[in-house]
Write an enzyme that holds these catalytic residues in place. Structure first.
Site, PDB file in Angstrom:
ATOM      1  N   GLU A 262      -3.891  -2.945  -8.324  1.00  0.00           N
ATOM      2  CA  GLU A 262      -2.608  -3.245  -7.669  1.00  0.00           C
ATOM      3  C   GLU A 262      -2.670  -2.559  -6.319  1.00  0.00           C
ATOM      4  O   GLU A 262      -2.611  -1.335  -6.246  1.00  0.00           O
ATOM      5  CB  GLU A 262      -1.445  -2.654  -8.476  1.00  0.00           C
ATOM      6  CG  GLU A 262      -1.284  -3.219  -9.853  1.00  0.00           C
ATOM      7  CD  GLU A 262      -0.553  -4.535  -9.871  1.00  0.00           C
ATOM      8  OE1 GLU A 262      -0.296  -5.093  -8.785  1.00  0.00           O
ATOM      9  OE2 GLU A 262      -0.259  -5.008 -10.974  1.00  0.00           O
ATOM     10  N   CYS A 296       4.759  -1.033  -2.189  1.00  0.00           N
ATOM     11  CA  CYS A 296       3.651  -1.946  -1.945  1.00  0.00           C
ATOM     12  C   CYS A 296       4.159  -3.341  -1.600  1.00  0.00           C
ATOM     13  O   CYS A 296       3.505  -4.078  -0.891  1.00  0.00           O
ATOM     14  CB  CYS A 296       2.760  -1.992  -3.169  1.00  0.00           C
ATOM     15  SG  CYS A 296       3.697  -2.181  -4.674  1.00  0.00           S
ATOM     16  N   GLU A 397      -0.554  -2.616   6.948  1.00  0.00           N
ATOM     17  CA  GLU A 397       0.490  -2.033   6.112  1.00  0.00           C
ATOM     18  C   GLU A 397       0.890  -0.672   6.682  1.00  0.00           C
ATOM     19  O   GLU A 397       0.050   0.222   6.797  1.00  0.00           O
ATOM     20  CB  GLU A 397      -0.027  -1.870   4.680  1.00  0.00           C
ATOM     21  CG  GLU A 397       1.031  -1.357   3.741  1.00  0.00           C
ATOM     22  CD  GLU A 397       0.519  -1.195   2.324  1.00  0.00           C
ATOM     23  OE1 GLU A 397      -0.553  -0.596   2.142  1.00  0.00           O
ATOM     24  OE2 GLU A 397       1.194  -1.671   1.400  1.00  0.00           O
TER      25      GLU A 397
HETATM   26  P1  NAP Z   1      -4.537   5.897  -2.365  1.00  0.00           P
HETATM   27  O1  NAP Z   1      -4.932   6.837  -1.321  1.00  0.00           O
HETATM   28  O2  NAP Z   1      -5.343   4.687  -2.577  1.00  0.00           O
HETATM   29  O3  NAP Z   1      -4.406   6.745  -3.685  1.00  0.00           O
HETATM   30  C1  NAP Z   1      -4.098   6.198  -4.932  1.00  0.00           C
HETATM   31  C2  NAP Z   1      -4.735   7.037  -6.022  1.00  0.00           C
HETATM   32  O4  NAP Z   1      -6.163   6.960  -5.919  1.00  0.00           O
HETATM   33  C3  NAP Z   1      -4.400   8.518  -5.931  1.00  0.00           C
HETATM   34  O5  NAP Z   1      -4.286   9.031  -7.242  1.00  0.00           O
HETATM   35  C4  NAP Z   1      -5.616   9.066  -5.220  1.00  0.00           C
HETATM   36  O6  NAP Z   1      -5.820  10.433  -5.428  1.00  0.00           O
HETATM   37  C5  NAP Z   1      -6.713   8.264  -5.860  1.00  0.00           C
HETATM   38  N1  NAP Z   1      -7.961   8.217  -5.072  1.00  0.00           N
HETATM   39  C6  NAP Z   1      -8.154   8.543  -3.770  1.00  0.00           C
HETATM   40  N2  NAP Z   1      -9.449   8.335  -3.422  1.00  0.00           N
HETATM   41  C7  NAP Z   1     -10.069   7.872  -4.534  1.00  0.00           C
HETATM   42  C8  NAP Z   1     -11.406   7.443  -4.810  1.00  0.00           C
HETATM   43  N3  NAP Z   1     -12.357   7.433  -3.879  1.00  0.00           N
HETATM   44  N4  NAP Z   1     -11.686   7.005  -6.054  1.00  0.00           N
HETATM   45  C9  NAP Z   1     -10.732   6.964  -7.001  1.00  0.00           C
HETATM   46  N5  NAP Z   1      -9.464   7.358  -6.800  1.00  0.00           N
HETATM   47  C10 NAP Z   1      -9.131   7.798  -5.577  1.00  0.00           C
HETATM   48  O7  NAP Z   1      -3.075   5.346  -2.123  1.00  0.00           O
HETATM   49  P2  NAP Z   1      -1.777   6.169  -1.823  1.00  0.00           P
HETATM   50  O8  NAP Z   1      -1.800   6.595  -0.407  1.00  0.00           O
HETATM   51  O9  NAP Z   1      -1.600   7.225  -2.843  1.00  0.00           O
HETATM   52  O10 NAP Z   1      -0.656   5.039  -2.074  1.00  0.00           O
HETATM   53  C11 NAP Z   1      -0.264   4.136  -1.120  1.00  0.00           C
HETATM   54  C12 NAP Z   1      -0.939   2.789  -1.317  1.00  0.00           C
HETATM   55  O11 NAP Z   1      -0.775   2.308  -2.636  1.00  0.00           O
HETATM   56  C13 NAP Z   1      -0.337   1.740  -0.435  1.00  0.00           C
HETATM   57  O12 NAP Z   1      -1.361   1.027   0.213  1.00  0.00           O
HETATM   58  C14 NAP Z   1       0.413   0.824  -1.385  1.00  0.00           C
HETATM   59  O13 NAP Z   1       0.563  -0.478  -0.974  1.00  0.00           O
HETATM   60  C15 NAP Z   1      -0.364   0.945  -2.623  1.00  0.00           C
HETATM   61  N6  NAP Z   1       0.478   0.662  -3.780  1.00  0.00           N
HETATM   62  C16 NAP Z   1       0.335  -0.512  -4.428  1.00  0.00           C
HETATM   63  C17 NAP Z   1       1.140  -0.831  -5.509  1.00  0.00           C
HETATM   64  C18 NAP Z   1       1.019  -2.132  -6.241  1.00  0.00           C
HETATM   65  O14 NAP Z   1       1.553  -2.256  -7.322  1.00  0.00           O
HETATM   66  N7  NAP Z   1       0.336  -3.112  -5.727  1.00  0.00           N
HETATM   67  C19 NAP Z   1       2.075   0.080  -5.966  1.00  0.00           C
HETATM   68  C20 NAP Z   1       2.193   1.280  -5.279  1.00  0.00           C
HETATM   69  C21 NAP Z   1       1.375   1.561  -4.201  1.00  0.00           C
HETATM   70  P3  NAP Z   1      -5.246  11.445  -4.331  1.00  0.00           P
HETATM   71  O15 NAP Z   1      -3.773  11.311  -4.405  1.00  0.00           O
HETATM   72  O16 NAP Z   1      -5.685  12.760  -4.794  1.00  0.00           O
HETATM   73  O17 NAP Z   1      -5.821  11.049  -3.014  1.00  0.00           O
END
Ligand code: NAP
Ligand code: MG
Length: 494
Positions: A262, A296, A397
């Protein structure tokens, strides 16, 4: 931490630990990190920083519990359903505390945490409680003297990696169906918001989920990467950025683990002149400003028919100006701070990029710095007009309270422009003409289309992305396919 309730204070008095094999433990190397209140930039409390070794321990625990069958073979589906239902009840019972923790950690207004995040999370578990008894196989008429049937079995050990924008709700979206289908789990919350996942895991234990079935490893992206790469994890469910989504897919190649994603969005919201315009204006403001635009599916590209363009822009600007920005714990706050310095820099960076590329700011456009707001990551709700479709603020985004508004002439044109994006998570349509509404709904490349509403959610309705907004559908019965696999069994009848 004076203005929080006694249960919240008690929770914050303990150091956050990892849940492995039913025990709350420190990280293998003893490291911790501080989780920060984004309204004040002050630390809230310390939480264990899990790393690769902790992920190994958590995966081993999940594997042991899965192979022992303690949850999916030895617990009946009815009992599983009752336990999952109890998790929902416990969330409601502890709702005030969970809402305070969510607001402290994430920044969102406590009125929103209490009215949206907590009840939706509880409802999610109750919905999937009902599914535990309804995971069925089929009998299949085949050629020859055989009896053929299918079994729908759990995937095994699933890794779940979630973001910070709806910390408890995203955990619920992942855990509800995974538990209902009998999997064992390693959950990795976002580093910015570990608190409600820890409290939820305590409630999961209290509800009666056996040891080892849910393991929680708080930590940074390296822990997430270790989970995504782990050779003994059968499936990874990820919600987060499209960028990390690409990394998850690459990491899955090692053992060909199943992946569902997602990811991000840049969702179009389209208002026709035959809409109920006042309702559409309110809906469009909520579509972008709800959760500070950190959704998102935020309606971040607002297409307005040229005949009502001025009226709608004025209306949304008036609403934006009235939004009370402040600390989430203040009951009068409508919009809290952004989650982190990184996100603050990103959003304010886009505000500058918008100006540099020639877009005009109708309201907002800078950090909120009056009084106490200077201490946190507050940004004013912002409306950008005079945009061009190729600008970065329109293509990328922003994940903040920033909307780009633009006029359009007719449906074919707006459908083409709305679809001109790498994303495809959601879209909104506002019109009283049902033919136009359904025709456009079929033309839009998005996993969810809202007509005369926006941000409507229900555990029963599927949610997920087209294109680079991800694959797989969460919620409804669709998500059950992500957590199960099909076994075909043949019986010779001669
Ligand atoms: P993110 O940086 O992608 O982080 C999401 C999760 O992944 C966090 O738990 C993060 O840990 C972890 N992570 C980071 N690097 C990783 C890696 N290399 N391998 C595996 N896991 C890793 O996203 P975010 O900044 O937290 O959230 C914002 C984004 O999420 C936005 O782009 C938004 O659109 C998207 N989102 C999508 C939905 C949907 O349902 N489609 C819902 C909510 C959010 P850390 O926190 O420790 O970095
Ligand atoms: Mg925090």
């Amino acid at each position: 931490m004076e203005n929080v309730s006694a249960p919240t204070k008690t929770f914050l008095g303990r150091e956050g630990k990892l849940l492995i094999d039913g025990k709350w433990v420190t990280s293998a190397n003893g490291e911790t990190f501080e989780t920060i209140n984004p309204a004040t930039k002050q630390p809230i409390c310390c939480v264990a920083r899990g790393n690769g070794e902790d992920i190994d321990r958590a995966v081993a625990s999940a594997r042991r519990s899965f192979e022992s069958g303690v949850w999916w073979r030895k617990t009946t589906p009815a009992e599983r359903g009752r336990v999952i239902h109890r998790i929902g009840e416990l969330i409601d019972k502890n709702g005030d505390e969970l809402a305070e923790l969510e607001t402290l950690d994430n920044g969102k207004a406590v009125s929103i945490s209490r009215a949206v995040d907590i009840p939706l999370s509880a409802e999610h578990f109750r919905y999937y409680a009902g599914w535990a008894t309804k995971i069925e196989g089929e009998t299949i008429p085949v050629n020859g003297p055989y009896f053929n049937y299918t079994l729908r079995e759990p995937m095994g050990v699933v890794g779940q990696i979630i973001p910070w924008n709806f910390p408890l709700l995203m955990a619920a979206w992942k855990l509800g169906p995974a538990l209902a289908t009998g999997n064992s789990i390693v959950l990795k919350p976002a580093e910015q918001t570990p608190l409600t996942a820890i409290r939820l895991a305590e409630l999961v234990q209290e509800a009666g989920v056996p040891d080892g079935v849910l393991n929680v490893v708080t930590g940074y992206g390296d822990a997430g990467a270790a989970l995504a790469n782990h050779p003994d994890v059968d499936k990874v469910a990820f919600t987060g950025s499209t960028e990390v989504g690409h990394e998850i897919v690459k990491a899955s190649a090692g053992n060909l683990k199943r992946v569902s994603l997602e990811l991000g969005g840049k969702s179009p919201n389209i208002i026709f002149p035959d809409a109920q315009v006042e309702q559409a204006i309110e809906g469009a403001a909520m579509a972008i400003f709800f959760n500070h635009g950190q959704c998102c599916c935020a309606g971040s590209r607002l297409f307005i028919d040229h005949q009502i363009y001025d009226q709608v822009v004025e209306g949304i600007t008036e609403i934006a100006k009235k939004i009370r920005v402040g600390s989430g714990l203040d009951p009068n706050t409508d919009m809290g701070p952004l989650i982190s310095e990184e996100q603050f820099d990103r959003v304010t960076g886009y505000l500058q990029k918008g100006l540099d590329s020639g877009a005009k700011i109708r309201c907002g456009g800078s950090p909120s710095k009056e009084g106490d707001l200077a201490a946190g990551y507050f940004v004013q709700p912002t409306v950008f007009a005079d945009i061009k479709d190729e600008m970065e603020i329109v293509r990328e985004e922003i994940f903040g309270p920033v909307v780009a508004v633009t006029p359009f002439e007719d449906m074919e044109e707006v459908a083409q422009r709305a679809n001109d994006t790498t994303y495809g998570l959601a879209a909104g349509i506002w019109t009283q003409d049902i033919t136009k509404a359904h025709k456009l709904a079929s033309l839009l490349k998005a996993g969810t289309v809202w007509i005369n509403c926006y941000n409507a959610f229900d555990a029963a309705s599927p949610f997920g992305g087209y294109k680079q907004s991800g694959y797989g559908r969460e919620m409804g019965h669709h998500v059950l396919e992500l957590y199960t696999q099909v076994k075909s069994v043949w019986v010779g009848l001669t």
